[in-house]
Motif scaffolding. Structure first.
Motif, PDB file in Angstrom:
ATOM      1  N   LYS A  13      32.769  37.546  42.765  1.00 33.98           N
ATOM      2  CA  LYS A  13      33.089  36.881  41.491  1.00 33.98           C
ATOM      3  C   LYS A  13      32.128  35.727  41.214  1.00 33.98           C
ATOM      4  CE  LYS A  13      36.109  36.137  38.043  1.00 33.98           C
ATOM      5  NZ  LYS A  13      36.350  37.129  36.987  1.00 33.98           N
ATOM      6  N   LYS A  14      31.643  35.116  42.272  1.00 32.41           N
ATOM      7  CA  LYS A  14      30.718  33.991  42.112  1.00 32.41           C
ATOM      8  C   LYS A  14      29.395  34.445  41.485  1.00 32.41           C
ATOM      9  CE  LYS A  14      28.829  30.023  44.530  1.00 32.41           C
ATOM     10  NZ  LYS A  14      29.292  29.047  43.540  1.00 32.41           N
ATOM     11  N   LEU A  15      28.962  35.656  41.839  1.00 33.50           N
ATOM     12  CA  LEU A  15      27.674  36.154  41.346  1.00 33.50           C
ATOM     13  C   LEU A  15      27.802  36.786  39.960  1.00 33.50           C
ATOM     14  CD1 LEU A  15      26.397  37.790  44.660  1.00 33.50           C
ATOM     15  CD2 LEU A  15      25.705  35.594  43.678  1.00 33.50           C
ATOM     16  N   ALA A  16      29.006  37.220  39.609  1.00 38.41           N
ATOM     17  CA  ALA A  16      29.214  37.857  38.304  1.00 38.41           C
ATOM     18  C   ALA A  16      30.532  37.346  37.732  1.00 38.41           C
ATOM     19  CB  ALA A  16      29.231  39.370  38.447  1.00 38.41           C
ATOM     20  N   PRO A  17      30.545  36.080  37.296  1.00 32.59           N
ATOM     21  CA  PRO A  17      31.812  35.457  36.896  1.00 32.59           C
ATOM     22  C   PRO A  17      32.502  36.160  35.728  1.00 32.59           C
ATOM     23  CG  PRO A  17      29.970  33.863  36.816  1.00 32.59           C
ATOM     24  CD  PRO A  17      29.395  35.183  37.203  1.00 32.59           C
ATOM     25  N   ARG A  18      31.721  36.850  34.890  1.00 36.74           N
ATOM     26  CA  ARG A  18      32.352  37.495  33.726  1.00 36.74           C
ATOM     27  C   ARG A  18      32.880  38.889  34.042  1.00 36.74           C
ATOM     28  NH1 ARG A  18      29.234  38.653  29.510  1.00 36.74           N
ATOM     29  NH2 ARG A  18      27.219  37.865  30.192  1.00 36.74           N
ATOM     30  N   ALA A  19      32.594  39.387  35.245  1.00 35.52           N
ATOM     31  CA  ALA A  19      33.124  40.708  35.627  1.00 35.52           C
ATOM     32  C   ALA A  19      34.577  40.547  36.073  1.00 35.52           C
ATOM     33  CB  ALA A  19      32.284  41.295  36.748  1.00 35.52           C
ATOM     34  N   SER A  20      35.411  41.531  35.721  1.00 36.72           N
ATOM     35  CA  SER A  20      36.809  41.479  36.158  1.00 36.72           C
ATOM     36  C   SER A  20      36.899  41.723  37.657  1.00 36.72           C
ATOM     37  CB  SER A  20      37.625  42.538  35.427  1.00 36.72           C
ATOM     38  OG  SER A  20      38.858  42.724  36.124  1.00 36.72           O
ATOM     39  N   LEU A  21      37.833  41.039  38.294  1.00 36.95           N
ATOM     40  CA  LEU A  21      38.052  41.263  39.721  1.00 36.95           C
ATOM     41  C   LEU A  21      38.419  42.728  39.986  1.00 36.95           C
ATOM     42  CD1 LEU A  21      38.157  39.884  42.511  1.00 36.95           C
ATOM     43  CD2 LEU A  21      40.592  39.485  42.122  1.00 36.95           C
ATOM     44  N   GLY A  22      39.015  43.397  39.001  1.00 36.80           N
ATOM     45  CA  GLY A  22      39.338  44.820  39.170  1.00 36.80           C
ATOM     46  C   GLY A  22      38.088  45.632  39.474  1.00 36.80           C
ATOM     47  N   ALA A  23      37.053  45.437  38.657  1.00 37.61           N
ATOM     48  CA  ALA A  23      35.793  46.167  38.868  1.00 37.61           C
ATOM     49  C   ALA A  23      35.117  45.709  40.155  1.00 37.61           C
ATOM     50  CB  ALA A  23      34.862  45.951  37.672  1.00 37.61           C
ATOM     51  N   LEU A  24      35.194  44.416  40.434  1.00 39.73           N
ATOM     52  CA  LEU A  24      34.511  43.872  41.617  1.00 39.73           C
ATOM     53  C   LEU A  24      35.165  44.353  42.907  1.00 39.73           C
ATOM     54  CD1 LEU A  24      33.860  40.214  40.375  1.00 39.73           C
ATOM     55  CD2 LEU A  24      32.233  42.109  40.482  1.00 39.73           C
ATOM     56  N   ILE A  25      36.469  44.642  42.857  1.00 39.36           N
ATOM     57  CA  ILE A  25      37.166  45.207  44.025  1.00 39.36           C
ATOM     58  C   ILE A  25      36.915  46.723  44.089  1.00 39.36           C
ATOM     59  CG2 ILE A  25      39.489  45.779  44.929  1.00 39.36           C
ATOM     60  CD1 ILE A  25      39.267  42.911  45.404  1.00 39.36           C
ATOM     61  N   ALA A  26      36.881  47.349  42.909  1.00 39.10           N
ATOM     62  CA  ALA A  26      36.678  48.815  42.877  1.00 39.10           C
ATOM     63  C   ALA A  26      35.375  49.185  43.575  1.00 39.10           C
ATOM     64  CB  ALA A  26      36.677  49.314  41.435  1.00 39.10           C
ATOM     65  N   ALA A  27      34.325  48.364  43.383  1.00 41.69           N
ATOM     66  CA  ALA A  27      33.004  48.712  43.945  1.00 41.69           C
ATOM     67  C   ALA A  27      33.052  48.835  45.473  1.00 41.69           C
ATOM     68  CB  ALA A  27      31.955  47.704  43.484  1.00 41.69           C
ATOM     69  N   PRO A  28      33.497  47.805  46.196  1.00 38.95           N
ATOM     70  CA  PRO A  28      33.464  47.949  47.653  1.00 38.95           C
ATOM     71  C   PRO A  28      34.508  48.905  48.233  1.00 38.95           C
ATOM     72  CG  PRO A  28      34.227  45.752  47.046  1.00 38.95           C
ATOM     73  CD  PRO A  28      33.819  46.433  45.784  1.00 38.95           C
ATOM     74  N   ILE A  29      35.505  49.342  47.475  1.00 42.10           N
ATOM     75  CA  ILE A  29      36.442  50.317  48.056  1.00 42.10           C
ATOM     76  C   ILE A  29      36.189  51.742  47.533  1.00 42.10           C
ATOM     77  CG2 ILE A  29      38.228  48.559  48.434  1.00 42.10           C
ATOM     78  CD1 ILE A  29      39.885  49.834  46.181  1.00 42.10           C
TER      79      ILE A  29
END
Ligand SMILES: [Zn+2]
Length: 220
Positions: A13-29
């Protein structure tokens, strides 16, 4: 690696603050969700060795489509391109790409040498941290705490849901991790696949928490 993948999502989230945590979690799982689908389809194979340390109970017999390094780069690029197509957010797309790839790198640290580089290749890699149960738990806990810390500093709650739903999400992940690390062995491959697919529900949950939080910078 289980909870460490979520740590990556939180921290990114720090590197892409405007991205939703949903997408940011989806990527690593993502790779494990694909793995579950391919298990159910019979394209990839795992067996259960119930008498081993809890991290070694799954013998990953074959999973080149979901976890072969070359295929992983393809999945990362596909997901990042889809994300960019939907959002036009470049930083988010780059972080998504790295997030998918991070899964393989973290698996490389913990798995025994069972990770393929490409489909059909004979060379299998993995550093085998999972052989050491308590080191694994310590490493994952430190990563998870760091991920929470970074996400928590980066955002602030807009309302109560933004605080409580987020902490419920964290407690739930810890409970699932505890069950995997200390609980009984999984009953069947099919149940592993279905349980893994159910973890996809954490994506909308993360999105929901995140939509009730905002950038901590908006304070100033
Ligand atoms: Zn994996």
């Amino acid at each position: 690696m289980f909870i460490g993948h979520y740590a990556v999502g939180l921290a990114s989230k720090k590197l892409a603050p405007r991205a939703s945590l949903g997408a940011l979690i989806a990527a690593p799982i993502l790779l494990d969700l694909l793995w579950a689908v391919f298990l159910l389809l019979g394209w990839e194979h795992v067996s259960i060795e119930p008498n081993r340390n809890p991290f070694l109970r799954l013998a990953f017999d074959s999973y080149p489509i979901s976890h072969g390094l070359v295929a992983v780069v393809g999945w990362a690029t596909l997901f990042a391109a889809l994300y960019y197509g939907c959002t036009r957010y470049g930083a988010g797309a780059i972080v998504i790409w790295m997030g998918v790839l991070s899964h393989w790198l973290m698996d490389y640290v913990v798995h025994r040498p069972d990770l393929p580089l490409y489909s059909g290749g004979n060379r299998l890699v993995g550093l085998g941290l999972w052989n050491h149960r308590w080191y694994t738990i310590a490493v994952e806990m430190v990563l998870f705490a760091l991920g929470i810390f970074i996400y928590w500093r980066q955002t602030k709650a807009k309302d109560r849901i933004g605080a409580y739903a987020f902490w419920a999400f964290i407690v739930f992940l810890l409970a699932v991790y505890g069950a995997a690390a200390f609980g009984p062995p999984p009953p069947s491959v099919k149940k592993i696949a279905i349980a893994t697919l159910c973890s996809a529900l954490l994506i909308p949950w993360a999105w929901w928490c995140d939509s009730h939080r905002e950038s901590a910078d908006s304070r100033s």
